[in-house]
Design a protein around this motif. Structure first.
Motif, PDB file in Angstrom:
ATOM      1  N   GLY A 114     -34.151-101.404   1.868  1.00  0.00           N
ATOM      2  CA  GLY A 114     -33.039-101.891   2.690  1.00  0.00           C
ATOM      3  C   GLY A 114     -32.458-100.824   3.598  1.00  0.00           C
ATOM      4  N   LYS A 115     -33.176 -99.738   3.792  1.00  0.00           N
ATOM      5  CA  LYS A 115     -32.654 -98.629   4.612  1.00  0.00           C
ATOM      6  C   LYS A 115     -32.489 -99.057   6.078  1.00  0.00           C
ATOM      7  N   PRO A 142     -37.334 -96.068  -1.645  1.00  0.00           N
ATOM      8  CA  PRO A 142     -38.678 -96.640  -1.508  1.00  0.00           C
ATOM      9  C   PRO A 142     -38.761 -97.625  -0.342  1.00  0.00           C
ATOM     10  N   ASN A 143     -39.961 -97.928   0.040  1.00  0.00           N
ATOM     11  CA  ASN A 143     -40.192 -98.931   1.081  1.00  0.00           C
ATOM     12  C   ASN A 143     -39.556-100.250   0.700  1.00  0.00           C
ATOM     13  N   GLY A 144     -38.913-100.862   1.654  1.00  0.00           N
ATOM     14  CA  GLY A 144     -38.333-102.179   1.409  1.00  0.00           C
ATOM     15  C   GLY A 144     -37.009-102.127   0.671  1.00  0.00           C
TER      16      GLY A 144
HETATM   17  N1  LIG Z   1     -35.944-110.192   9.595  1.00  0.00           N
HETATM   18  C1  LIG Z   1     -36.211-110.215   8.282  1.00  0.00           C
HETATM   19  N2  LIG Z   1     -36.408-111.397   7.661  1.00  0.00           N
HETATM   20  C2  LIG Z   1     -36.663-111.428   6.349  1.00  0.00           C
HETATM   21  N3  LIG Z   1     -36.742-110.355   5.561  1.00  0.00           N
HETATM   22  C3  LIG Z   1     -36.559-109.155   6.124  1.00  0.00           C
HETATM   23  C4  LIG Z   1     -36.286-109.016   7.516  1.00  0.00           C
HETATM   24  N4  LIG Z   1     -36.147-107.713   7.795  1.00  0.00           N
HETATM   25  C5  LIG Z   1     -36.331-107.051   6.618  1.00  0.00           C
HETATM   26  N5  LIG Z   1     -36.571-107.919   5.632  1.00  0.00           N
HETATM   27  C6  LIG Z   1     -36.829-107.583   4.233  1.00  0.00           C
HETATM   28  O1  LIG Z   1     -35.745-106.793   3.786  1.00  0.00           O
HETATM   29  C7  LIG Z   1     -36.199-105.796   2.874  1.00  0.00           C
HETATM   30  C8  LIG Z   1     -35.705-104.452   3.350  1.00  0.00           C
HETATM   31  O2  LIG Z   1     -36.377-104.076   4.546  1.00  0.00           O
HETATM   32  P1  LIG Z   1     -36.040-102.728   5.300  1.00  0.00           P
HETATM   33  O3  LIG Z   1     -34.573-102.639   5.469  1.00  0.00           O
HETATM   34  O4  LIG Z   1     -36.843-102.701   6.532  1.00  0.00           O
HETATM   35  O5  LIG Z   1     -36.570-101.658   4.281  1.00  0.00           O
HETATM   36  P2  LIG Z   1     -36.758-100.087   4.441  1.00  0.00           P
HETATM   37  O6  LIG Z   1     -36.308 -99.698   5.784  1.00  0.00           O
HETATM   38  O7  LIG Z   1     -35.905 -99.525   3.354  1.00  0.00           O
HETATM   39  O8  LIG Z   1     -38.189 -99.849   4.195  1.00  0.00           O
HETATM   40  C9  LIG Z   1     -37.701-105.915   2.814  1.00  0.00           C
HETATM   41  O9  LIG Z   1     -38.047-106.669   1.669  1.00  0.00           O
HETATM   42  C10 LIG Z   1     -38.047-106.701   4.043  1.00  0.00           C
HETATM   43  O10 LIG Z   1     -39.196-107.466   3.861  1.00  0.00           O
END
Ligand SMILES: Nc1ncnc2c1ncn2[C@@H]1O[C@H](COP(=O)(O)OP(=O)(O)O)[C@@H](O)[C@H]1O
Ligand SMILES: [Mg+2]
Lengths: 253, 520
Positions: A43-44, A39-41
């Motif tokens: 950590g991918k 799912p979105n968010g």
């Molecule tokens: N630079 C950052 N600072 C704070 N939180 C972050 C940052 N980058 C990502 N996140 C948080 O980390 C979580 C995972 O993000 P992300 O890896 O981009 O998810 P995905 O790619 O699976 O959709 C999310 O809750 C996002 O808001």
């Protein structure tokens, strides 16, 4: 090939650091393609940045090795020279730097780090032409500044162009399919499939089963809340498509 | 708010520049080997030097004038400037700070002892030749530069490199000028200004001080009083100068000011491209550089003036370095004439420089392309003035400021549209790039418009070197500094393209060196 064990990592500065990767274990042997869905968010993208060494992403535990080498201690460019390549979910614009200049500088820098000779200009151009043709990229586009004014689909194709030019050993594709129409998707998938080889490993991050119809994975992992919560064969992707994450994950917990 | 008032202007230049390939590879290597930290031009040359008495007085000026065997009118001209200067005050409107300059602590003339101008290059002391060689300026490139013309042709075509004639100035005197004979054939006069005063007094008298008057500003007036050497160029009617002309300035002697004066006149329909480069050794004291450059373009003439300035910027704590106060101005005197300034400013502790154009002739064109880099504790206040007097005059300003370290970088510009300048047009674009969080970028554009039909466009951006871009480049395999250099090169590309090819390559390297250690 790529071996991740019990990895934990945080994102953000000091006090505001949030743990996003929570004890993730995953192994991709050479020659295999693994898909990561989630799912979105979940950590991918974070995982892809941790593996490629982006600053602001701190490893707090566990390990990651590429062919036995600990990559987590290396600078991003050293990892690149070792063969790690990330096709970005959001490719970055670099005003004023033509694509060819960028890729050639990158290629020669990697070669230098590996103690190899630079590529000659004619060899580079020849290779570039062939790959551009395969990806149906306009030669004029390669003279323009990196990603500046490119459409979403063009940016993704340019990522694949770079990948094919640099011939990495381990590929991470972060939602390369998003923003692509079906024709572009096929072209990109052909490019990626052409890279499949017994020495190469791939991690394909996607939301949709669709891409996996064209890039057939050996395994599918579900990433949720910073961990791999389920692993299966290609059929797992179909189930996710049909039942949604909740349905599939409900049973995993 | 400070302001670049009507008459103040300044500027200057310098750099280590490789003019040709071949020999240069070796000399550049040699210079590299001498590299002291980042500044590869920071060595000094052991040579016997003759100085004027220390400090500034009428006697100093008489001494300089006598050394140069100048005619009476020029001595009087200098003295008038000096008397005027005594009544003037150092300007304070620029966004630069430095300790007060004690003008009595400098020498105003320093020359290699063995004689001012050398009859032939064989008479130039070998230490000086070696210095230029270390800097990659091949004064003695085989016979080419000795004026053996056949050799020049073969060597140049063999390399397919454009030929560049060089005037080399060492402290206060010009030590060698190359390709003179060939230029003479084309009718082009290219020599040190001291020689020109002797050989072409009428020409010099006719144009000297007509673009930058003696009284122009504090530093220009000082220069008028004590100017040492510099270059004189005259391109006659309808002649396209057959090669690039260039001057290299090298400050070597301690506690010495350099006050060169350059005068370039392009007669009707003529064209010249001129390059200027400068370097100085690393010294703990601040050295003073106050140059004046005057350009005159008559009807349909075009002058392209490029500068790469790499004077010693001082160390990380701001100790030492060149104070660079230069007045550069071009006069588009005739209709349809064009003057184009391109500058790459990477050196100096303090830079105060506004290469400008007076667009007097109808349909004349002025251009200013600038890259100014500051790192460490450098301060640069630079920009241009475009004074539109003639009808349908056009000007174009592209300024790229890069600030890193704890430096301060200011663009200061004036676009002035006079009452008579119907349908004048200006386009101004000022972009600033910040590297790190402790530096400053400032943009101070002034517009004075007296015409409703003027077309003025102004664009300004300030960006930070982005972490996204840096990571993207590093993920592809570029090292951190290389990534910075590439991004910066992209940022300044529009301006680099304005430089003659071999200069552009050098400028690119220079940017890289100047920004070393600016991240991480
Ligand atoms: N630079 C950052 N600072 C704070 N939180 C972050 C940052 N980058 C990502 N996140 C948080 O980390 C979580 C995972 O993000 P992300 O890896 O981009 O998810 P995905 O790619 O699976 O959709 C999310 O809750 C996002 O808001
Ligand atoms: Mg993502």
């Amino acid at each position: 090939m790529l071996k991740i064990e019990n990895l934990t990592a945080t994102v953000g500065e000091a006090e505001e650091a949030k743990q996003i990767i929570n004890g993730l274990t995953l192994e991709v042997p050479a020659g295999e393609v693994h898909a990561i869905m989630g799912p979105n968010g979940a950590g991918k993208s974070t995982l892809s940045y941790v593996l490629t060494g982006r600053s602001g992403y701190e490893v707090t535990g566990g390990s990651a090795t590429l062919n036995g080498d600990d990559i987590l201690e290396m600078d991003p460019e050293e990892r690149a020279a070792k063969g790690m390549f990330l096709s970005f979910q959001y490719p970055v614009e670099i005003p004023g730097v033509p694509v060819m200049t960028f890729v050639r500088t990158a290629m020669n820098s990697q070669r230098k780090l590996r103690g190899e000779d630079e590529i000659s200009a004619p060899d580079f151009i020849k290779k570039s032409r062939e790959i551009a043709k395969q990806l149906k990229l306009d030669a004029e586009m390669l003279k323009r500044p990196v990603n500046v004014g490119f459409s979403g689909g063009e940016k993704k194709r340019l990522e694949i162009y770079q990948m094919m030019m640099l011939e990495p050993r381990f590929l991470i594709l972060d939602e390369t399919d998003s923003g692509l129409d079906i024709d572009a998707l096929k072209t990109v998938a052909e490019g990626v499939n052409a890279m499949r080889s017994p020495e190469r490993g791939m991690l394909v991050i996607t939301h949709y089963q669709r891409l996996l119809d064209y890039i057939k994975p050996d395994k599918v992992h579900v990433l949720a809340a910073g961990r791999i919560v389920k692993t299966g064969g290609p059929d797992l992707a179909h189930r996710l498509e049909a039942e949604g994450y909740d349905g599939v994950l409900g049973e995993a917990v | 708010m400070d302001c670049c008032g009507g008459t103040d202007e300044h500027e200057d230049d310098c750099t280590e520049v490789t003019v040709k390939e071949g020999i240069d590879a070796k000399t550049v290597e040699a210079a590299k080997a001498l590299e002291s930290e980042n500044y590869s031009a920071g060595f000094s040359t052991e040579i016997e030097t003759e100085y004027s008495p220390k400090g500034l007085s009428e006697d100093t000026i008489r001494f300089i004038s006598a050394k140069k065997e100048e005619p009476e009118w020029l001595l009087e001209w200098r003295l008038a400037a000096y008397r005027r200067w005594l009544t003037m005050e150092e300007p304070t409107w620029a966004k630069v700070r430095y300790d007060p300059i004690d003008y009595q602590e400098y020498y105003y003339y320093a020359a290699p002892k063995s004689g001012a101008k050398y009859e032939s290059i064989d008479d130039v002391p070998k230490e000086i030749l070696e210095t230029y060689e270390k800097l990659g300026i091949p004064l003695r490139e085989a016979e080419v530069l000795l004026g053996v013309e056949g050799a020049a042709e073969t060597a140049a075509t063999a390399r397919e490199a454009p030929r560049v004639a060089v005037d080399a100035v060492f402290d206060s005197v010009s030590v060698a000028t190359t390709f003179r004979k060939e230029l003479e054939k084309a009718g082009v006069i290219f020599m040190s200004i001291s020689e020109a005063v002797r050989e072409y007094p009428e020409l010099v008298k006719k144009y000297l001080g007509t673009v930058v008057p003696q009284s122009d500003n504090y530093f220009a007036t000082l220069n008028s009083a004590v100017f040492s050497d510099g270059t004189f160029v005259y391109v006659p009617k309808g002649v396209r100068c057959p090669m690039e002309l260039s001057t290299y300035f090298r400050m070597n002697a301690e506690n010495t000011g350099q006050f060169e004066r350059t005068l370039i006149v392009c007669d009707e329909g003529a064209y010249v491209s001129y390059l200027e480069g400068c370097t100085a050794p690393m010294r703990d004291e601040n050295q003073l550089h106050a140059a004046v450059v005057e350009l005159v373009a008559l009807d349909d003439a075009e002058i392209k003036y490029s500068t790469v300035q790499n004077w010693w910027p001082g160390d990380e704590d701001g100790k030492g370095g060149i104070y660079n106060f230069v007045t550069k101005r071009g006069d588009c005197r005739g209709p349809r004439s064009k003057i184009s300034w391109t500058q790459v400013e990477t050196g100096s502790a303090v830079t105060w420089k506004y290469p400008s154009c007076i667009l007097r002739g109808d349909d004349s064109v002025g251009e200013f392309y600038s890259i100014a880099v500051t790192n460490g504790r450098q301060q640069a206040d630079t920009g241009t003035k475009m004074i539109h007097l003639g009808k349908r005059t056009k000007s174009r300003i592209i300024s790229k400021g890069i600030s890193a370290g704890k430096s301060d970088n200011t663009y200061r510009g004036l676009v002035s549209i006079n009452k008579r300048a119907e349908k004048a047009r200006n386009f101004t674009q000022c972009d600033s790039l910040l590297i790190g969080g402790r530096c400053g970028a400032h943009t101070v554009p002034y517009v004075e418009n007296r015409r409703a039909d003027a077309q003025l466009e102004h664009e300004a951006t300030t960006t930070k070197l982005s972490e996204d871009q840096l990571f993207y480049a590093r993920q592809r395999g570029l090292g951190e500094e290389q990534a910075v250099a590439l991004l910066v090169n992209g940022f300044v590309r529009e301006v680099l393209q304005e430089l003659p090819m071999e200069f552009a390559v050098e400028a690119q390297k220079l940017l890289e060196v100047s920004l070393e250690g600016s991240v991480g």
